[in-house]
Motif scaffolding. Structure first.
Motif, PDB file in Angstrom:
ATOM      1  N   GLY A 155       1.225   4.247  -2.737  1.00 43.25           N
ATOM      2  CA  GLY A 155       0.878   5.548  -2.491  1.00 43.25           C
ATOM      3  C   GLY A 155       2.160   6.628  -2.911  1.00 43.25           C
ATOM      4  O   GLY A 155       2.019   7.535  -3.294  1.00 43.25           O
ATOM      5  N   ILE A 196      -4.979   6.267   0.802  1.00 38.43           N
ATOM      6  CA  ILE A 196      -4.650   5.088   1.099  1.00 38.43           C
ATOM      7  C   ILE A 196      -4.037   4.834   2.741  1.00 38.43           C
ATOM      8  O   ILE A 196      -4.048   3.872   3.031  1.00 38.43           O
ATOM      9  CB  ILE A 196      -3.285   4.756  -0.030  1.00 38.43           C
ATOM     10  N   LEU A 219       0.812  -1.008  -0.022  1.00 40.79           N
ATOM     11  CA  LEU A 219      -0.093   0.010   0.058  1.00 40.79           C
ATOM     12  C   LEU A 219       0.982   1.332  -0.096  1.00 40.79           C
ATOM     13  O   LEU A 219       0.652   2.205  -0.527  1.00 40.79           O
ATOM     14  CB  LEU A 219      -0.886  -0.037   1.156  1.00 40.79           C
ATOM     15  N   ASN A 220       1.826   1.420   0.972  1.00 37.59           N
ATOM     16  CA  ASN A 220       2.979   2.490   0.791  1.00 37.59           C
ATOM     17  C   ASN A 220       3.623   2.586  -0.580  1.00 37.59           C
ATOM     18  O   ASN A 220       3.728   3.776  -0.920  1.00 37.59           O
ATOM     19  CB  ASN A 220       3.642   2.186   1.862  1.00 37.59           C
TER      20      ASN A 220
END
Length: 103
Positions: free
Chosen positions: A42, A64, A38-39
């Motif tokens: 982002g 996010i 997820l990071n």
């Protein structure tokens, strides 16, 4: 740092997270790997927004982060409940439990 190099770093982070999801057996490590993925997404949004001079990438990164925070809270609550019931966090052992259920 140019935007394409940031996108390469984001891709490397995403692949590392994907490898962690596919190779780890512990639920906690799988959740950490999902957070890394997820990071990485982002970071890619922020790099793309910076490349085109738009704040859309930063707005998507905030979404996010909110989704990641909710995923952590719900995921850790489920992990605690699974550990309380089965005394293990090994996914392969938990997968064998579905064979024991009789319908």
């Amino acid at each position: 740092m140019q935007s394409y190099s940031v996108l390469v770093v984001a891709a490397i982070l995403f692949v590392l997270g994907l490898l962690g999801v596919l190779t780890r057996r512990n639920i906690i490590f799988i959740l950490i790997s999902i957070e890394i993925m997820l990071n990485a997404a982002g970071v890619a949004f922020v790099a793309a927004g910076a490349r085109w001079g738009q704040p859309d990438g930063q707005v998507m990164f905030l979404f996010i982060l909110a989704m990641a925070a909710s995923e952590v809270s719900v995921g850790l609550a489920l992990v605690m409940q699974v550990y309380h019931q089965h005394k293990t966090l090994d996914v392969s052992k938990l997968n064998n439990l579905k064979d024991d259920i009789e319908v």
